[in-house]
Write a protein that holds these residues in place. Structure first.
Motif, mmCIF file in Angstrom:
data_model
loop_
_atom_site.group_PDB
_atom_site.id
_atom_site.type_symbol
_atom_site.label_atom_id
_atom_site.label_comp_id
_atom_site.label_asym_id
_atom_site.label_seq_id
_atom_site.Cartn_x
_atom_site.Cartn_y
_atom_site.Cartn_z
ATOM 1 N N ALA A 6 9.964 -40.820 4.302
ATOM 2 C CA ALA A 6 9.945 -41.349 2.829
ATOM 3 C C ALA A 6 8.959 -40.772 2.115
ATOM 4 O O ALA A 6 9.295 -40.586 0.946
ATOM 5 C CB ALA A 6 9.413 -42.690 3.206
ATOM 6 N N THR A 7 7.773 -40.122 2.379
ATOM 7 C CA THR A 7 6.788 -39.553 1.639
ATOM 8 C C THR A 7 6.293 -38.374 2.216
ATOM 9 O O THR A 7 5.894 -38.323 3.509
ATOM 10 C CB THR A 7 5.700 -40.625 1.273
ATOM 11 N N PRO A 8 6.257 -37.104 1.593
ATOM 12 C CA PRO A 8 5.998 -36.084 2.202
ATOM 13 C C PRO A 8 4.444 -36.001 2.497
ATOM 14 O O PRO A 8 3.623 -36.403 1.736
ATOM 15 C CB PRO A 8 6.383 -34.734 1.471
ATOM 16 N N ALA A 42 -5.899 -40.392 14.857
ATOM 17 C CA ALA A 42 -4.303 -40.045 15.304
ATOM 18 C C ALA A 42 -3.545 -39.303 14.298
ATOM 19 O O ALA A 42 -2.657 -38.459 14.757
ATOM 20 C CB ALA A 42 -3.502 -41.219 16.129
ATOM 21 N N TRP A 43 -3.705 -39.563 13.253
ATOM 22 C CA TRP A 43 -3.016 -38.958 12.215
ATOM 23 C C TRP A 43 -3.355 -37.579 11.846
ATOM 24 O O TRP A 43 -2.277 -36.777 11.809
ATOM 25 C CB TRP A 43 -3.200 -39.683 10.618
ATOM 26 N N GLU A 44 -4.713 -37.359 11.941
ATOM 27 C CA GLU A 44 -5.123 -35.987 11.816
ATOM 28 C C GLU A 44 -4.731 -35.132 12.961
ATOM 29 O O GLU A 44 -4.855 -33.945 12.746
ATOM 30 C CB GLU A 44 -6.587 -35.878 11.501
ATOM 31 N N SER A 45 -4.825 -35.599 14.129
ATOM 32 C CA SER A 45 -4.430 -34.807 15.365
ATOM 33 C C SER A 45 -2.780 -34.618 15.449
ATOM 34 O O SER A 45 -2.350 -33.667 16.237
ATOM 35 C CB SER A 45 -4.950 -35.611 16.672
ATOM 36 N N GLY A 46 -2.133 -35.570 14.806
ATOM 37 C CA GLY A 46 -0.612 -35.226 14.853
ATOM 38 C C GLY A 46 0.049 -36.124 15.909
ATOM 39 O O GLY A 46 1.279 -35.829 16.048
ATOM 40 N N ARG A 51 3.547 -44.876 8.668
ATOM 41 C CA ARG A 51 4.588 -45.418 8.107
ATOM 42 C C ARG A 51 4.357 -46.567 7.264
ATOM 43 O O ARG A 51 3.601 -47.405 7.338
ATOM 44 C CB ARG A 51 5.789 -45.814 9.308
ATOM 45 N N GLY A 52 5.700 -46.837 6.418
ATOM 46 C CA GLY A 52 5.492 -48.041 5.471
ATOM 47 C C GLY A 52 4.534 -47.720 4.558
ATOM 48 O O GLY A 52 4.471 -46.688 3.919
ATOM 49 N N ARG A 53 3.685 -48.913 4.031
ATOM 50 C CA ARG A 53 2.989 -48.930 3.032
ATOM 51 C C ARG A 53 1.652 -47.894 3.415
ATOM 52 O O ARG A 53 1.102 -47.441 2.445
ATOM 53 C CB ARG A 53 2.507 -50.407 2.815
ATOM 54 N N LYS A 54 1.245 -48.010 4.762
ATOM 55 C CA LYS A 54 0.061 -47.278 5.104
ATOM 56 C C LYS A 54 0.421 -45.444 4.810
ATOM 57 O O LYS A 54 -0.486 -45.035 4.505
ATOM 58 C CB LYS A 54 -0.142 -47.467 6.668
ATOM 59 N N ARG A 55 1.686 -45.292 5.225
ATOM 60 C CA ARG A 55 1.993 -43.919 4.496
ATOM 61 C C ARG A 55 1.904 -43.624 3.132
ATOM 62 O O ARG A 55 1.286 -42.494 2.713
ATOM 63 C CB ARG A 55 3.462 -43.552 5.102
ATOM 64 N N GLU A 56 2.271 -44.585 2.247
ATOM 65 C CA GLU A 56 2.271 -44.484 0.903
ATOM 66 C C GLU A 56 0.872 -44.248 0.517
ATOM 67 O O GLU A 56 0.433 -43.403 -0.397
ATOM 68 C CB GLU A 56 2.920 -45.699 0.154
ATOM 69 N N ALA A 57 -0.109 -45.290 0.814
ATOM 70 C CA ALA A 57 -1.505 -45.344 0.586
ATOM 71 C C ALA A 57 -2.159 -44.120 0.862
ATOM 72 O O ALA A 57 -3.011 -43.156 0.349
ATOM 73 C CB ALA A 57 -2.219 -46.405 1.168
ATOM 74 N N TYR A 58 -1.708 -43.397 2.210
ATOM 75 C CA TYR A 58 -2.626 -42.404 2.846
ATOM 76 C C TYR A 58 -2.038 -40.993 2.094
ATOM 77 O O TYR A 58 -2.812 -40.049 1.721
ATOM 78 C CB TYR A 58 -1.984 -42.132 4.237
ATOM 79 N N ALA A 59 -0.734 -41.084 1.741
ATOM 80 C CA ALA A 59 -0.240 -39.812 0.978
ATOM 81 C C ALA A 59 -0.748 -39.656 -0.520
ATOM 82 O O ALA A 59 -1.270 -38.826 -0.715
ATOM 83 C CB ALA A 59 1.236 -39.805 0.851
ATOM 84 N N LYS A 60 -1.088 -41.088 -1.180
ATOM 85 C CA LYS A 60 -1.694 -40.995 -2.351
ATOM 86 C C LYS A 60 -3.062 -40.583 -2.213
ATOM 87 O O LYS A 60 -3.476 -39.949 -3.243
ATOM 88 C CB LYS A 60 -1.247 -42.365 -2.832
ATOM 89 N N LEU A 61 -3.560 -41.094 -1.395
ATOM 90 C CA LEU A 61 -5.224 -40.741 -1.173
ATOM 91 C C LEU A 61 -5.411 -39.339 -0.877
ATOM 92 O O LEU A 61 -6.189 -38.523 -1.458
ATOM 93 C CB LEU A 61 -6.053 -41.514 -0.127
ATOM 94 N N LEU A 62 -4.717 -38.548 -0.030
ATOM 95 C CA LEU A 62 -4.558 -37.050 0.369
ATOM 96 C C LEU A 62 -4.391 -36.223 -1.079
ATOM 97 O O LEU A 62 -4.910 -35.385 -1.367
ATOM 98 C CB LEU A 62 -3.642 -36.647 1.296
ATOM 99 N N LYS A 63 -3.451 -36.920 -1.833
ATOM 100 C CA LYS A 63 -3.058 -36.238 -3.095
ATOM 101 C C LYS A 63 -4.031 -36.152 -4.175
ATOM 102 O O LYS A 63 -4.533 -35.219 -4.767
ATOM 103 C CB LYS A 63 -1.958 -36.571 -3.798
#
Length: 392
Positions: A6-8, A42-46, A51-63
């Motif tokens: 959903a979000t790169p 776990a996210w940083e090791s791959g 997923r879901g809202r956590k993915r949106e929040a994580y992608a926004k923070l990394l940006k």
């Protein structure tokens, strides 16, 4: 079957680099996203993907962290390219005209004005691979080595082959993300190791039947020494001394800090050297691990078979989820249909009452009762005799 995220998101190593550039710990980043520090590792090791809202929040923070890092970084001074300034062209020198050739008949033949110049050969354009072709290339390149490495973790040939196939099936399911990862082999390796070392493997019936050990006595002794290590120490030893990763990469893949990874590595080396003193040298240990993995004839399945197996499993999971959802909806509808609309208190069951004299039905009077009634009627209704009865 492929699914686009959903979000790169940047690759796992880039996520960790952005966090370290912003001087944030995993605990601080986890608090800002709303997850646990273990989830961030776990996210940083791959190993896992948000997923879901956590993915949106994580992608926004990394940006946001990337933009802040770009603002803090000094901008390089612009450099003029050589093509930006016009260069003087050298003047063309007059070429001498070629002399006409004289044939035997003495007639001059005209010469061409200029020689034909060779045309530059264009470089072949890179051929874009389809997702299936790219997956097959990755599988053919890394699957045999991953099967041998996983065999060092489990000591079981079938389990090692199955773990690698399951890892590649998961990679095919998340192929858009894996294809953009900077280290696709590392993504698959982490998934295969996690599946191979899962404690649920001990509950499978196949785990109860031991497989034949290696034929060479030295290989058999080394494999037994590896299997005696705790799973975390064994995985750290295989990654560092077997695969050849450095300490930070090993720490990221095992989801541990660098000091903890170094401690596990030292303890694993000491345990192996205690049973096999000849392997105290890390270089010798690396060579023996490579020989042990290479001596086993382990073959991986064909890439199309793995892809079809992954797609078949995905279809089965989808159908099972749909069937469960339909059953849940039907059960809910039936419950709503048959449930009462108002509350009716239950009627309590009857109980027998004890201690009450039995009721006597009226009947004819006896002679004594008739005599007594007549006597009461004959006496006076008032007077002193009624107040003070006398004995007869």
């Amino acid at each position: 079957m492929t699914r686009s995220p959903a979000t790169p998101l940047p690759p796992p190593k880039a996520r960790r680099r952005l966090r370290e550039t912003a001087a944030l710990t995993q605990t601080q980043l986890a608090d800002r996203v709303g997850v646990t520090p273990g989830t961030v590792r776990a996210w940083e090791s791959g190993r896992t993907t948000p997923r879901g809202r956590k993915r949106e929040a994580y992608a926004k923070l990394l940006k946001t962290l990337a933009e802040e890092g770009a603002v803090r970084a000094p901008e390089p001074e612009p450099k003029l390219e050589p093509e930006s300034r016009p260069q003087p062209q050298p003047e063309a020198k007059p070429q001498p005209e070629p002399e006409p050739k004289v044939e035997p008949e003495g007639k001059p033949q005209p010469q061409p004005d200029s020689q034909p110049q060779p045309q530059p050969v264009a470089a072949p354009e890179p051929v874009a691979l389809t997702p299936a072709q790219a997956f097959d290339a990755l599988y053919a390149f890394s699957a045999p080595a991953l099967v041998r490495q996983t065999f060092l973790l489990t000591g079981r040939r079938e389990q090692a082959r199955e773990s690698v196939e399951r890892a590649f099936q998961a990679a095919w399911e998340h192929w858009p993300e894996v294809a953009r990862d900077r280290d696709p082999v590392g993504w698959v390796r982490a998934t295969a190791y996690e599946y191979a070392l899962s404690p649920w493997q001990r509950l499978r019936p196949r785990h109860r039947h031991p497989e034949p050990p290696p034929a060479d006595p030295g290989d058999r002794t080394l494999l037994n020494a590896l299997l005696r290590l705790p799973p975390r120490h064994r995985r750290t030893l295989v990654l560092y001394d077997g695969v050849g990763l450095d300490l930070p990469e090993t720490a990221a893949e095992t989801e541990a800090s660098t000091p903890a990874t170094a401690n596990r590595l030292l303890r694993a080396r000491e345990a192996v050297a205690e049973r096999l003193p000849a392997l105290a040298d890390p270089q010798v240990l690396h060579r023996r691990l490579a020989e042990l993995a290479s001596n086993e004839r382990l073959r991986a399945a064909e890439p199309p078979t793995v892809r079809r197996g992954g797609e078949r499993r995905a279809r089965l999971r989808t159908r099972a989820a749909i069937a469960f959802t339909v059953a849940l909806v039907a059960t809910t509808a039936l419950t709503v249909r048959t449930a009462p609309t108002h509350y009716e208190p239950p009627v309590s069951p009857g109980q027998a009452v004890r201690g009450v004299p039995q009721r006597v039905a009226p009947g004819a009077l006896s002679d004594e009762e008739l005599e007594l009634r007549q006597k009461l009627r004959d006496q006076m209704q008032d007077g002193p005799e009624r107040l003070s009865p006398r004995l007869e």
